[in-house]
Design an enzyme around this catalytic site. Structure first.
Site, mmCIF file in Angstrom:
data_model
loop_
_atom_site.group_PDB
_atom_site.id
_atom_site.type_symbol
_atom_site.label_atom_id
_atom_site.label_comp_id
_atom_site.label_asym_id
_atom_site.label_seq_id
_atom_site.Cartn_x
_atom_site.Cartn_y
_atom_site.Cartn_z
ATOM 1 C CE LYS A 77 66.461 30.761 5.236
ATOM 2 N NZ LYS A 77 68.371 30.532 4.443
ATOM 3 C CD GLU A 88 60.791 45.264 -0.960
ATOM 4 O OE1 GLU A 88 60.571 45.511 -1.936
ATOM 5 O OE2 GLU A 88 60.513 46.079 0.018
ATOM 6 C CD GLU A 98 64.303 39.241 -11.342
ATOM 7 O OE1 GLU A 98 63.191 38.309 -11.030
ATOM 8 O OE2 GLU A 98 64.554 40.240 -10.932
ATOM 9 C CB CYS A 117 65.086 42.034 -7.679
ATOM 10 S SG CYS A 117 64.937 42.831 -5.841
HETATM 11 P P1 ADP Z 1 66.957 32.953 -3.986
HETATM 12 O O1 ADP Z 1 66.659 32.425 -6.682
HETATM 13 O O2 ADP Z 1 67.230 34.197 -4.606
HETATM 14 O O3 ADP Z 1 67.775 31.745 -3.765
HETATM 15 P P2 ADP Z 1 64.706 32.172 -2.462
HETATM 16 O O4 ADP Z 1 63.258 32.450 -2.717
HETATM 17 O O5 ADP Z 1 64.671 31.011 -3.295
HETATM 18 O O6 ADP Z 1 66.044 33.046 -4.318
HETATM 19 O O7 ADP Z 1 65.590 31.974 -1.873
HETATM 20 C C1 ADP Z 1 65.501 33.401 -0.778
HETATM 21 C C2 ADP Z 1 65.837 33.413 0.743
HETATM 22 O O8 ADP Z 1 65.009 32.302 1.334
HETATM 23 C C3 ADP Z 1 66.704 32.834 0.723
HETATM 24 O O9 ADP Z 1 67.298 32.542 2.001
HETATM 25 C C4 ADP Z 1 66.358 31.179 1.142
HETATM 26 O O10 ADP Z 1 66.993 30.315 1.741
HETATM 27 C C5 ADP Z 1 65.150 31.203 1.508
HETATM 28 N N1 ADP Z 1 63.511 29.952 1.190
HETATM 29 C C6 ADP Z 1 64.251 29.382 0.287
HETATM 30 N N2 ADP Z 1 62.845 28.762 0.008
HETATM 31 C C7 ADP Z 1 62.246 28.610 1.137
HETATM 32 C C8 ADP Z 1 61.229 28.610 2.470
HETATM 33 N N3 ADP Z 1 60.416 27.613 0.864
HETATM 34 N N4 ADP Z 1 60.326 28.956 2.921
HETATM 35 C C9 ADP Z 1 61.300 30.269 3.623
HETATM 36 N N5 ADP Z 1 62.549 30.161 3.127
HETATM 37 C C10 ADP Z 1 62.795 29.877 1.969
#
Ligand code: ADP
Length: 481
Positions: free
Chosen positions: A178, A254, A385, A288
């Protein structure tokens, strides 16, 4: 978006070798101007399960092929990515905002993982162990872990995918991936090129969708997925780890960083300024491993601050597609709000602005390249951050104090230090509680170096000769004679 090959632009998900439209769609926008670029398939749990259904038999067949055979497909994929680098960079800049030159750099960096792991596939070796009993022979086989789930962020829309998918498919695994909802187009273009390279249906499935929690939960809950690999926030990493507990999946995470950058009195000032600029302002500070806290020894502090402010002032801000632009927009309003909050909090508590400090006159999510001095550890930026173009300078006197301040963080991804003193170089590198230490340089990433963090920055290492191990199981075979 003008592409040499418009067929690289897909808006449907890629599952089991076919393009899946689904019933609803979500908009992908250009952060430089807010324009809608594409309406992409909004899929969810059902399609994740369909992708796993396809991946399971596909993986078994893929693993049976020789490593040399898998490597040849990957090598072709690498060649196609490089041959289409211009188009991929345009797609990347349009959906993510980074300057085109940086996007091109990311395509080459991202492709390097495909090339590297195509070679590593052929060097996966089990062992014959010296036996403790004369009537036995002891061996290890290294076998692919199976189907893995991958969730990737928007800040490196190509490289964060290849850094996970390349070692996985090299090892003989299949994946359900995804991509971030902000940047699905780069991921889909990669899938198009993988298909052209001859990657079989079901090995690399890409499920696009807005409902990340549902997609993630479905991956984690499914027993057939044997590993999760994720790059993103620590908060989401924890959720995925919790959700994967019942099926005891192997995890690669990561997560967030809060990189310190230490400049000692004995540093080469030119190297320190150049390194700090590279580390801080790359991708508008949205990586990051960007230096978040810059600790400068008192003897060099004023000179360093002056030079850094001059270099920061000279940065060209604008649409990443414009020639000469060095800093693009921030990904979205949420990102911008956090940067503003950190700057306001710091200034409110006594920090001094040398340059920048507010949203850019260009409007939208553009933010001025900023330098703050007189920072202290009670400011929000010290703990969190910022993920933006804000260089924050803290003054120190003593080496031990600097190390203690640098280590005073829940995170432990990357750290930087600048010194010309060899003994200090080793002493400080050993004392820093970080997975990566960059010395006298602001850039360290390549396919050869292991990337990963300590503490709440994550688990596992990506890239390098170690990266493929994350996708392999060691089987012990004991043969009686
Ligand atoms: P960022 O602040 O970089 O957007 P996230 O951790 O929210 O960091 O997002 C990184 C990835 O994780 C994206 O692909 C986002 O869609 C996905 N994501 C966000 N929330 C969830 C969740 N609860 N479960 C699985 N994937 C998630």
């Amino acid at each position: 978006m003008k592409l040499n090959d418009p067929t690289l632009l897909h808006v449907d998900s890629y599952i089991n070798g076919g393009w899946v439209a689904g019933k609803t769609r979500f908009a992908v926008t250009n952060p430089a101007n807010g324009e809608v670029i594409a309406e992409v398939a909004d899929l969810g749990s059902a399609e994740v399960t369909a992708a796993i259904d396809a991946a399971v038999p596909a993986q078994k067949a893929w693993a049976k092929r020789t490593a040399k055979d898998r490597a040849m497909v990957m090598r072709k994929w690498y060649d196609l990515v490089m041959a289409n680098a211009e188009d991929l960079a345009v797609i990347l800049t349009t959906e993510m905002g980074k300057p085109l030159a940086e996007a091109k750099g990311e395509i080459a960096y991202g492709a390097s993982f495909i090339d590297w792991f195509a070679e590593e596939a052929r060097r996966v070796c089990g062992d014959v162990l010296e036996t403790p009993q004369a009537d036995k022979r002891l061996l290890t086989f290294k076998q692919p872990i199976g189907v893995f789930g991958a969730i990737t962020p928007w800040n490196f829309p190509i490289a964060m995918i290849t850094r996970k998918v390349a070692p996985g498919i090299a090892a003989g695994c299949a994946c359900v991936l995804k991509p971030a909802e902000q940047t699905p187009l780069s991921a889909l273009a990669l899938a198009e090129l993988a298909e052209r390279a001859g990657l079989p249906a079901g090995i690399m499935n890409i499920v696009t969708g807005m409902n990340a929690p549902a997609i993630g939960e479905t991956m984690c809950a499914d027993d057939r997925i044997r590993k999760m690999t994720f790059t993103g926030s620590t908060e989401v990493g924890r959720i995925l780890m919790r959700q994967s507990a019942d099926s005891v999946k192997k995890m690669s995470l990561e997560l967030g960083g809060n990189a310190p950058l230490l400049v000692f009195d004995d540093a080469d000032l030119d190297k320190a300024v150049t390194g700090a600029m590279m580390s801080k302002f790359r991708n508008a500070g949205q990586t990051c491993v960007c230096a978040n806290r810059i600790f400068v020894q008192d003897g060099i502090y004023d000179a360093f601050a002056k030079r850094l402010a001059e270099a920061t002032d000279a940065l060209q801000v604008g649409n990443g597609m414009t020639d000469g632009v060095e800093q693009g927009p921030i990904i979205n309003d949420q990102g911008l709000a956090k940067i503003k909050r950190h700057v306001e909090d710091a200034v409110g508590k006594g920090a001094i602005l040398l340059t920048g400090g507010k949203p850019h006159a260009l409007g939208g999510t553009f933010f001025e390249p900023t330098v703050l001095t007189e920072m202290t550890s009670d400011m929000q930026l010290f703990r969190e951050e910022t993920f933006g173009p804000v260089a924050a300078l803290f003054k120190f006197n003593d080496e031990d104090d600097a190390i203690a301040m640098a280590n005073d963080s829940e995170f432990g991804l990357a750290a930087y230090l600048f010194t010309e003193n060899a003994a200090r170089l080793f002493r400080v590198s050993e004392a820093l509680e970080f997975g990566i230490v960059a010395v006298n340089t602001g850039i360290f990433s390549s396919e050869v170096g292991p990337f990963g963090g300590l503490k709440n920055s994550g688990l596992g290492r990506e890239g390098s000769k170690y990266g493929i191990d994350e996708f392999l199981e060691i089987k012990f075979v004991c043969v009686g004679m």
